[in-house]
Design a protein around this motif. Structure first.
Motif, PDB file in Angstrom:
ATOM      1  N   ASP A 208       0.848  -1.178   0.000  1.00 49.07           N
ATOM      2  CA  ASP A 208       0.000   0.000   0.000  1.00 49.07           C
ATOM      3  C   ASP A 208       0.894   1.242   0.000  1.00 49.07           C
ATOM      4  N   TYR A 209       0.818   2.042  -1.074  1.00 45.48           N
ATOM      5  CA  TYR A 209       1.722   3.169  -1.260  1.00 45.48           C
ATOM      6  C   TYR A 209       1.144   4.488  -0.770  1.00 45.48           C
ATOM      7  N   ARG A 210      -0.105   4.510  -0.361  1.00 44.25           N
ATOM      8  CA  ARG A 210      -0.768   5.778  -0.074  1.00 44.25           C
ATOM      9  C   ARG A 210      -0.343   6.354   1.269  1.00 44.25           C
ATOM     10  N   ARG A 211      -0.220   7.673   1.288  1.00 44.31           N
ATOM     11  CA  ARG A 211       0.089   8.394   2.516  1.00 44.31           C
ATOM     12  C   ARG A 211      -0.705   9.691   2.535  1.00 44.31           C
ATOM     13  N   ALA A 212      -0.966  10.171   3.728  1.00 43.45           N
ATOM     14  CA  ALA A 212      -1.716  11.416   3.895  1.00 43.45           C
ATOM     15  C   ALA A 212      -0.841  12.434   4.615  1.00 43.45           C
TER      16      ALA A 212
ATOM     17  N   ARG B  10       7.030  12.280  -0.483  1.00 44.41           N
ATOM     18  CA  ARG B  10       7.677  11.729   0.691  1.00 44.41           C
ATOM     19  C   ARG B  10       9.049  12.399   0.847  1.00 44.41           C
ATOM     20  N   SER B  11       9.700  12.136   1.975  1.00 41.19           N
ATOM     21  CA  SER B  11      11.073  12.588   2.138  1.00 41.19           C
ATOM     22  C   SER B  11      12.008  11.666   1.370  1.00 41.19           C
ATOM     23  N   VAL B  12      13.188  12.159   1.067  1.00 44.49           N
ATOM     24  CA  VAL B  12      14.172  11.392   0.310  1.00 44.49           C
ATOM     25  C   VAL B  12      15.524  11.511   0.999  1.00 44.49           C
ATOM     26  N   HIS B  13      16.198  10.368   1.131  1.00 51.55           N
ATOM     27  CA  HIS B  13      17.539  10.331   1.721  1.00 51.55           C
ATOM     28  C   HIS B  13      18.559  10.304   0.595  1.00 51.55           C
ATOM     29  N   LEU B  14      19.552  11.187   0.652  1.00 53.28           N
ATOM     30  CA  LEU B  14      20.578  11.275  -0.380  1.00 53.28           C
ATOM     31  C   LEU B  14      21.931  10.828   0.163  1.00 53.28           C
ATOM     32  N   PHE B  15      22.644  10.036  -0.652  1.00 52.85           N
ATOM     33  CA  PHE B  15      24.029   9.674  -0.364  1.00 52.85           C
ATOM     34  C   PHE B  15      24.952  10.684  -1.031  1.00 52.85           C
ATOM     35  N   PRO B  16      25.903  11.277  -0.325  1.00 53.02           N
ATOM     36  CA  PRO B  16      26.889  12.119  -1.015  1.00 53.02           C
ATOM     37  C   PRO B  16      27.710  11.267  -1.978  1.00 53.02           C
ATOM     38  N   ASN B  17      28.069  11.843  -3.092  1.00 53.56           N
ATOM     39  CA  ASN B  17      28.928  11.160  -4.058  1.00 53.56           C
ATOM     40  C   ASN B  17      30.371  11.340  -3.612  1.00 53.56           C
TER      41      ASN B  17
ATOM     42  N   LYS C 225       4.194  16.204   8.323  1.00 53.86           N
ATOM     43  CA  LYS C 225       4.079  14.813   8.740  1.00 53.86           C
ATOM     44  C   LYS C 225       3.279  14.011   7.721  1.00 53.86           C
ATOM     45  N   PHE C 226       3.603  12.725   7.630  1.00 56.30           N
ATOM     46  CA  PHE C 226       2.879  11.810   6.757  1.00 56.30           C
ATOM     47  C   PHE C 226       2.337  10.652   7.589  1.00 56.30           C
ATOM     48  N   HIS C 227       1.051  10.339   7.364  1.00 58.91           N
ATOM     49  CA  HIS C 227       0.419   9.197   8.012  1.00 58.91           C
ATOM     50  C   HIS C 227       0.067   8.160   6.949  1.00 58.91           C
ATOM     51  N   ALA C 228       0.191   6.887   7.322  1.00 59.09           N
ATOM     52  CA  ALA C 228      -0.112   5.818   6.380  1.00 59.09           C
ATOM     53  C   ALA C 228      -1.622   5.632   6.256  1.00 59.09           C
ATOM     54  N   ILE C 229      -2.052   5.223   5.075  1.00 55.70           N
ATOM     55  CA  ILE C 229      -3.449   4.888   4.811  1.00 55.70           C
ATOM     56  C   ILE C 229      -3.522   3.390   4.555  1.00 55.70           C
TER      57      ILE C 229
ATOM     58  N   VAL D  75       4.633   8.080   9.855  1.00 57.29           N
ATOM     59  CA  VAL D  75       5.509   7.171   9.118  1.00 57.29           C
ATOM     60  C   VAL D  75       6.621   7.915   8.387  1.00 57.29           C
ATOM     61  N   ASP D  76       6.492   9.213   8.238  1.00 55.20           N
ATOM     62  CA  ASP D  76       7.510   9.999   7.543  1.00 55.20           C
ATOM     63  C   ASP D  76       7.322  11.449   7.935  1.00 55.20           C
ATOM     64  N   SER D  77       8.381  12.231   7.835  1.00 54.92           N
ATOM     65  CA  SER D  77       8.277  13.652   8.144  1.00 54.92           C
ATOM     66  C   SER D  77       9.352  14.412   7.386  1.00 54.92           C
ATOM     67  N   VAL D  78       9.075  15.685   7.170  1.00 55.33           N
ATOM     68  CA  VAL D  78       9.985  16.581   6.462  1.00 55.33           C
ATOM     69  C   VAL D  78      10.219  17.796   7.347  1.00 55.33           C
ATOM     70  N   HIS D  79      11.486  18.128   7.567  1.00 56.46           N
ATOM     71  CA  HIS D  79      11.842  19.266   8.420  1.00 56.46           C
ATOM     72  C   HIS D  79      12.371  20.412   7.566  1.00 56.46           C
ATOM     73  N   SER D  80      12.004  21.612   7.933  1.00 56.51           N
ATOM     74  CA  SER D  80      12.543  22.832   7.303  1.00 56.51           C
ATOM     75  C   SER D  80      12.668  23.885   8.395  1.00 56.51           C
ATOM     76  N   GLN D  81      13.768  23.791   9.120  1.00 58.55           N
ATOM     77  CA  GLN D  81      13.940  24.614  10.316  1.00 58.55           C
ATOM     78  C   GLN D  81      15.308  25.274  10.308  1.00 58.55           C
ATOM     79  N   PRO D  82      15.368  26.596  10.514  1.00 61.78           N
ATOM     80  CA  PRO D  82      16.671  27.279  10.560  1.00 61.78           C
ATOM     81  C   PRO D  82      17.410  26.951  11.839  1.00 61.78           C
ATOM     82  N   SER D  83      18.673  27.327  11.888  1.00 63.15           N
ATOM     83  CA  SER D  83      19.479  27.086  13.085  1.00 63.15           C
ATOM     84  C   SER D  83      18.915  27.871  14.262  1.00 63.15           C
ATOM     85  N   ARG D  84      19.172  27.370  15.466  1.00 58.66           N
ATOM     86  CA  ARG D  84      18.621  27.990  16.664  1.00 58.66           C
ATOM     87  C   ARG D  84      19.530  27.654  17.845  1.00 58.66           C
TER      88      ARG D  84
END
Length: 316
Positions: free
Chosen positions: A73-77, A273-280, A145-149, A161-170
């Motif tokens: 099941d691929y759906r998320r809310a 969704r969020s994505v994880h990146l590997f540095p090259n 935030k993402f919730h599974a369906i 089940v997933d989350s995305v952050h966009s927060q400046p330094s503090r």
């Protein structure tokens, strides 16, 4: 960049130790505890199965051919907080603290594109130059935030089940600096499907914000469709090409124009969704590369399709 991936550390087994041992022991009188623990666990399991059975009977089961396996099941809310994290951030702080260098220009292009969707790129740029924003601050959100369906179409709002952050330094309570965090995401460009990368592109979220009703009415006066409540300023990466032959990962880098990062305003609902990146990594890893600076310093990345089960099924 964000620690070990799922199933590669001891978090799961440690949590089971709490559920199956510690909680069970606390329920005993601490004498002949093993038999009491086994009985307690058995009763808990029966109660859980009975509760699931009652819920199934109340909602009615779907036809077997319509219900996909749980893991498929691929759906998320998307779930946003009722109130913004910061109610008023001046536009100059959006540029300085959040790194959204071209925020006003991107928002002007979004306004024109929303009100006049048939314009060419050159026409859009000319019209955007005449847009004057009727405000000097916006309200920002620091997390998506993402919730599974599930197969029945219900979402469990208690489980993120997933989350995305966009927060400046503090600063924390001790005065130590907590580095900024601006996550990367998979964005649907309009024709993305349930699986596969066609119609998707990776972007880094800099600002998640909302406009006041007064500003919305002034900027979108005659449009039949009002803009969504939540918008995001993102910086784009290059489109997906063929994956690398030796490991199957997609290679991407920053999308640049005239030496500057290409950025846009998008609807938050377009974020998959969020994505994880590997540095090259090259032969030598620069010392200045850290978890908080590598996204800014590394020239190219690989998209990690093994970060979790959903990513493995989606990024193919």
């Amino acid at each position: 960049m964000y620690g070990t991936t799922d199933n590669y550390n001891t978090e799961y087994t440690e949590h089971l130790h709490i559920d199956l041992t510690k909680d069970a022991y606390r329920a005993t009188n601490h004498k002949d505890e093993y038999s009491q623990m086994m009985l307690w666990l058995e009763r808990r399991e029966k109660m859980l199965w009975h509760d699931n059975f009652v819920k199934w009977r109340l909602v009615g089961d779907l036809a077997s051919q319509e219900r996909p396996p749980p893991d498929m099941d691929y759906r998320r809310a998307i779930k946003m907080t009722k109130h913004p994290t910061v109610r008023r951030v001046p536009l100059d702080h959006i540029v300085q603290d959040y790194g959204a260098t071209f925020f006003t220009a991107a928002l002007a292009r979004y306004v024109v594109g929303r009100n006049q969707p048939g314009l060419s790129a050159a026409q859009l740029e000319r019209e955007a130059a005449h847009i004057i924003l009727p405000f000097d601050a916006v309200a920002t959100f620091h997390r998506i935030k993402f919730h599974a369906i599930d197969a029945h179409g219900f979402q469990d709002s208690s489980v993120t089940v997933d989350s995305v952050h966009s927060q400046p330094s503090r600063k924390d309570k001790r005065g130590h600096t907590i580095p900024a965090r601006f996550d990367t995401v998979l964005v649907n460009e309009g024709d993305g499907g349930i699986t596969g990368v066609n119609g998707y592109r990776v972007a880094q979220v800099r600002v998640v914000f909302t406009l006041t009703s007064q500003a919305t009415n002034l900027l979108f006066p005659a449009g039949p469709l009002k803009p969504p409540a939540h918008l995001a300023y993102v910086e784009w990466f290059t489109p997906f090409q063929q994956p690398e032959s030796h490991h199957g990962l997609y290679k991407i880098c920053r999308l640049m124009r005239h030496g500057e990062r290409l950025a846009s305003i998008i609807d938050v609902s377009d974020i998959r969704r969020s994505v994880h990146l590997f540095p090259n990594f090259g032969a030598v890893v620069p010392r200045e590369w850290t978890s908080s600076t590598v996204l800014e310093l590394c020239p190219s990345f690989f998209v990690n399709s093994f970060s979790d089960r959903h990513a493995y099924l989606t990024i193919v």
